[in-house]
Design a protein around this motif. Structure first.
Motif, PDB file in Angstrom:
ATOM      1  N   MET A   1       0.831  -1.194   0.000  1.00 25.22           N
ATOM      2  CA  MET A   1       0.000   0.000   0.000  1.00 25.22           C
ATOM      3  C   MET A   1       0.874   1.255   0.000  1.00 25.22           C
ATOM      4  N   ILE A   2       0.512   2.234  -0.811  1.00 26.87           N
ATOM      5  CA  ILE A   2       1.235   3.498  -0.856  1.00 26.87           C
ATOM      6  C   ILE A   2       0.864   4.330   0.366  1.00 26.87           C
ATOM      7  N   ALA A   3       1.898   4.836   1.047  1.00 27.63           N
ATOM      8  CA  ALA A   3       1.710   5.703   2.207  1.00 27.63           C
ATOM      9  C   ALA A   3       2.234   7.087   1.855  1.00 27.63           C
ATOM     10  N   ILE A   4       1.343   8.070   1.751  1.00 33.03           N
ATOM     11  CA  ILE A   4       1.727   9.423   1.350  1.00 33.03           C
ATOM     12  C   ILE A   4       2.210  10.184   2.577  1.00 33.03           C
ATOM     13  N   LEU A   5       3.480  10.542   2.566  1.00 30.76           N
ATOM     14  CA  LEU A   5       4.098  11.236   3.688  1.00 30.76           C
ATOM     15  C   LEU A   5       4.616  12.591   3.220  1.00 30.76           C
ATOM     16  N   ALA A   6       4.173  13.652   3.859  1.00 31.73           N
ATOM     17  CA  ALA A   6       4.675  14.991   3.550  1.00 31.73           C
ATOM     18  C   ALA A   6       5.954  15.243   4.329  1.00 31.73           C
ATOM     19  N   ALA A   7       6.942  15.809   3.647  1.00 35.37           N
ATOM     20  CA  ALA A   7       8.214  16.189   4.281  1.00 35.37           C
ATOM     21  C   ALA A   7       8.616  17.543   3.703  1.00 35.37           C
ATOM     22  N   PRO A   8       7.947  18.603   4.140  1.00 39.15           N
ATOM     23  CA  PRO A   8       8.046  19.906   3.470  1.00 39.15           C
ATOM     24  C   PRO A   8       9.280  20.717   3.861  1.00 39.15           C
ATOM     25  N   THR A   9      10.446  20.108   3.755  1.00 36.59           N
ATOM     26  CA  THR A   9      11.658  20.832   4.102  1.00 36.59           C
ATOM     27  C   THR A   9      12.142  21.715   2.947  1.00 36.59           C
ATOM     28  N   ASN A  10      12.609  22.894   3.293  1.00 32.32           N
ATOM     29  CA  ASN A  10      13.292  23.753   2.330  1.00 32.32           C
ATOM     30  C   ASN A  10      14.710  24.063   2.795  1.00 32.32           C
ATOM     31  N   LEU A  11      15.200  23.301   3.770  1.00 30.71           N
ATOM     32  CA  LEU A  11      16.436  23.619   4.469  1.00 30.71           C
ATOM     33  C   LEU A  11      17.685  23.487   3.599  1.00 30.71           C
ATOM     34  N   GLY A  12      17.615  22.707   2.537  1.00 30.85           N
ATOM     35  CA  GLY A  12      18.798  22.452   1.720  1.00 30.85           C
ATOM     36  C   GLY A  12      19.005  23.398   0.574  1.00 30.85           C
ATOM     37  N   LEU A  13      18.135  24.401   0.432  1.00 29.99           N
ATOM     38  CA  LEU A  13      18.226  25.325  -0.689  1.00 29.99           C
ATOM     39  C   LEU A  13      18.762  26.683  -0.257  1.00 29.99           C
ATOM     40  N   ARG A  14      19.359  27.387  -1.189  1.00 29.17           N
ATOM     41  CA  ARG A  14      19.756  28.764  -0.943  1.00 29.17           C
ATOM     42  C   ARG A  14      18.519  29.655  -0.972  1.00 29.17           C
ATOM     43  N   PRO A  15      18.558  30.837  -0.354  1.00 26.03           N
ATOM     44  CA  PRO A  15      17.410  31.743  -0.440  1.00 26.03           C
ATOM     45  C   PRO A  15      17.210  32.204  -1.883  1.00 26.03           C
ATOM     46  N   PRO A  16      15.982  32.272  -2.364  1.00 29.10           N
ATOM     47  CA  PRO A  16      15.763  32.756  -3.731  1.00 29.10           C
ATOM     48  C   PRO A  16      16.163  34.213  -3.899  1.00 29.10           C
ATOM     49  N   GLN A  17      16.104  34.971  -2.823  1.00 33.74           N
ATOM     50  CA  GLN A  17      16.594  36.336  -2.787  1.00 33.74           C
ATOM     51  C   GLN A  17      16.841  36.701  -1.328  1.00 33.74           C
ATOM     52  N   PRO A  18      17.668  37.688  -1.058  1.00 30.49           N
ATOM     53  CA  PRO A  18      17.989  38.011   0.339  1.00 30.49           C
ATOM     54  C   PRO A  18      16.739  38.274   1.170  1.00 30.49           C
ATOM     55  N   GLY A  19      16.692  37.648   2.347  1.00 28.41           N
ATOM     56  CA  GLY A  19      15.575  37.860   3.255  1.00 28.41           C
ATOM     57  C   GLY A  19      14.354  37.003   2.992  1.00 28.41           C
ATOM     58  N   SER A  20      14.417  36.129   1.982  1.00 30.37           N
ATOM     59  CA  SER A  20      13.271  35.272   1.663  1.00 30.37           C
ATOM     60  C   SER A  20      13.650  33.812   1.877  1.00 30.37           C
ATOM     61  N   VAL A  21      12.660  32.932   1.801  1.00 31.73           N
ATOM     62  CA  VAL A  21      12.911  31.502   1.955  1.00 31.73           C
ATOM     63  C   VAL A  21      12.354  30.768   0.740  1.00 31.73           C
ATOM     64  N   PRO A  22      12.925  29.613   0.401  1.00 32.14           N
ATOM     65  CA  PRO A  22      12.435  28.841  -0.744  1.00 32.14           C
ATOM     66  C   PRO A  22      10.989  28.382  -0.527  1.00 32.14           C
ATOM     67  N   GLY A  23      10.237  28.333  -1.609  1.00 30.55           N
ATOM     68  CA  GLY A  23       8.813  28.014  -1.503  1.00 30.55           C
ATOM     69  C   GLY A  23       8.469  26.546  -1.605  1.00 30.55           C
ATOM     70  N   CYS A  24       9.458  25.667  -1.797  1.00 33.22           N
ATOM     71  CA  CYS A  24       9.132  24.260  -2.031  1.00 33.22           C
ATOM     72  C   CYS A  24       8.534  23.579  -0.804  1.00 33.22           C
ATOM     73  N   ALA A  25       8.636  24.191   0.369  1.00 32.02           N
ATOM     74  CA  ALA A  25       7.985  23.619   1.550  1.00 32.02           C
ATOM     75  C   ALA A  25       6.461  23.601   1.395  1.00 32.02           C
ATOM     76  N   LYS A  26       5.936  24.387   0.479  1.00 29.49           N
ATOM     77  CA  LYS A  26       4.488  24.441   0.251  1.00 29.49           C
ATOM     78  C   LYS A  26       4.004  23.364  -0.717  1.00 29.49           C
ATOM     79  N   ALA A  27       4.940  22.611  -1.298  1.00 31.31           N
ATOM     80  CA  ALA A  27       4.575  21.676  -2.360  1.00 31.31           C
ATOM     81  C   ALA A  27       3.582  20.597  -1.935  1.00 31.31           C
ATOM     82  N   PRO A  28       3.748  19.936  -0.772  1.00 30.52           N
ATOM     83  CA  PRO A  28       2.788  18.872  -0.437  1.00 30.52           C
ATOM     84  C   PRO A  28       1.343  19.350  -0.403  1.00 30.52           C
ATOM     85  N   GLU A  29       1.108  20.512   0.162  1.00 26.31           N
ATOM     86  CA  GLU A  29      -0.275  20.994   0.236  1.00 26.31           C
ATOM     87  C   GLU A  29      -0.765  21.510  -1.110  1.00 26.31           C
ATOM     88  N   ALA A  30       0.131  22.059  -1.920  1.00 21.32           N
ATOM     89  CA  ALA A  30      -0.265  22.469  -3.265  1.00 21.32           C
ATOM     90  C   ALA A  30      -0.674  21.256  -4.095  1.00 21.32           C
TER      91      ALA A  30
END
Length: 313
Positions: free
Chosen positions: A1-30
């Motif tokens: 059985m497939i078990a869908i697990l969200a792991a919304p980390t963005n910790l391994g990416l550089r900031p897209p611009q100074p003072g901001s954070v990467p948006g991929c943490a929003k991917a599971p809910e999107a």
């Protein structure tokens, strides 16, 4: 059985611009909003929750000091938080695999490979199919720019990085390099030659593409399965969606031309997913998809391509 697990980390990416954070943490809910969970759960999958990351802090100390001086750095951006998340993520994967579930991990960035490798190394000897638009083979031996694990995950997974991420539990590399197949980098990837010399198989996207003819995809998948088939206990499937050409899906951290089409990626996953013990999907960035159109496209690719995940295990 497939078990869908969200792991919304963005910790391994550089900031897209100074003072901001990467948006991929929003991917599971999107992807949930786009209907992926509904489609998979209608086929019998279950939603098993989330492994939350720590707070993203751009804590990197650069090598360039005041007055031209420099300091030696032996750590990654968010390194402590990455290791903490990897430890908790690995524990959840172990529980799911021990219960006979096939994890479908929705990330998040490619630093997830650290925790997946830890979990699998504890269980036995596994291969890895690494589908990615980049080799992710940057490491301290070939670059002075090491800082973001999402671009260095494959090097770390085969033991070519600082010890903290190359051997996090003192037991050696998570994957034997000869049991690793990489598919999908671009021909001008900076570390392509080194990856080819180190890994069991490397096939750039240009060798996989074939328009409506899937023969190149079929041949590439067969070669990858041969490589990971040498591992004793099975294989893990890593998918960074920047393997897709940005004409089809530009909502990623580092889009590069020359990638796969939606049809080609679907075909590739259809051939590789049935034998995998689990899969992780990374680097989709909903901040770059304001109207949700790309989430819908990606959800359809994943629902079809991963429908039979672990069916052949």
């Amino acid at each position: 059985m497939i078990a869908i697990l969200a792991a919304p980390t963005n910790l391994g990416l550089r900031p897209p611009q100074p003072g901001s954070v990467p948006g991929c943490a929003k991917a599971p809910e999107a992807l949930r909003e786009a209907g992926l969970h509904r489609q998979l759960m209608a086929q019998g999958a279950e939603d098993v929750g989330v492994v939350l990351p720590g707070r993203y802090v751009d804590d990197l100390t650069t090598n360039d000091g005041a007055g031209g001086s420099s300091t030696v750095r032996y750590r990654l951006r968010n390194q402590d938080a990455i290791l903490d998340h990897a430890t908790r993520f690995a524990a959840r994967l172990e529980q799911l695999l021990a219960a006979g579930r096939a994890p479908l991990v929705l990330g998040g960035d490619c630093s997830l490979l650290l925790g997946a490798g830890m979990a699998l190394a504890r269980r036995g000897s596994y291969g890895l199919i690494h589908i990615d638009g980049h080799t992710d083979f940057r490491h301290p031996g070939n670059s002075e720019a090491c800082a973001s694990l999402a671009g260095e995950d494959l090097a770390a997974a085969v033991g070519r990085h600082w010890t903290a991420v190359a051997d996090p539990e003192g037991t050696g590399a998570s994957f034997a390099a000869q049991h690793v197949a990489h598919l999908g980098c671009r021909d001008d990837d900076e570390h392509l030659a080194e990856a080819r010399g180190a890994l069991g198989l490397v096939i750039p996207a240009s060798r996989l593409r074939g328009g409506h003819d899937t023969s190149s995809i079929a041949a590439g998948a067969a070669r990858a399965l041969e490589v990971v088939g040498r591992a004793r206990d099975g294989y893990w499937l890593h998918l960074d969606v920047d393997v897709l050409d940005p004409d089809h899906l530009p909502a990623v951290d580092s889009p590069d031309p020359g990638g796969l089409s939606l049809q080609e990626l679907t075909e590739l996953l259809t051939r590789l997913a049935p034998g995998a013990v689990g899969v992780q999907v990374t680097v989709f960035d909903p901040d770059l998809d304001p109207d949700g159109r790309y989430a819908l496209l990606l959800a359809d690719v994943l629902a079809v391509g991963l429908e039979h995940l672990a069916a052949g295990c």
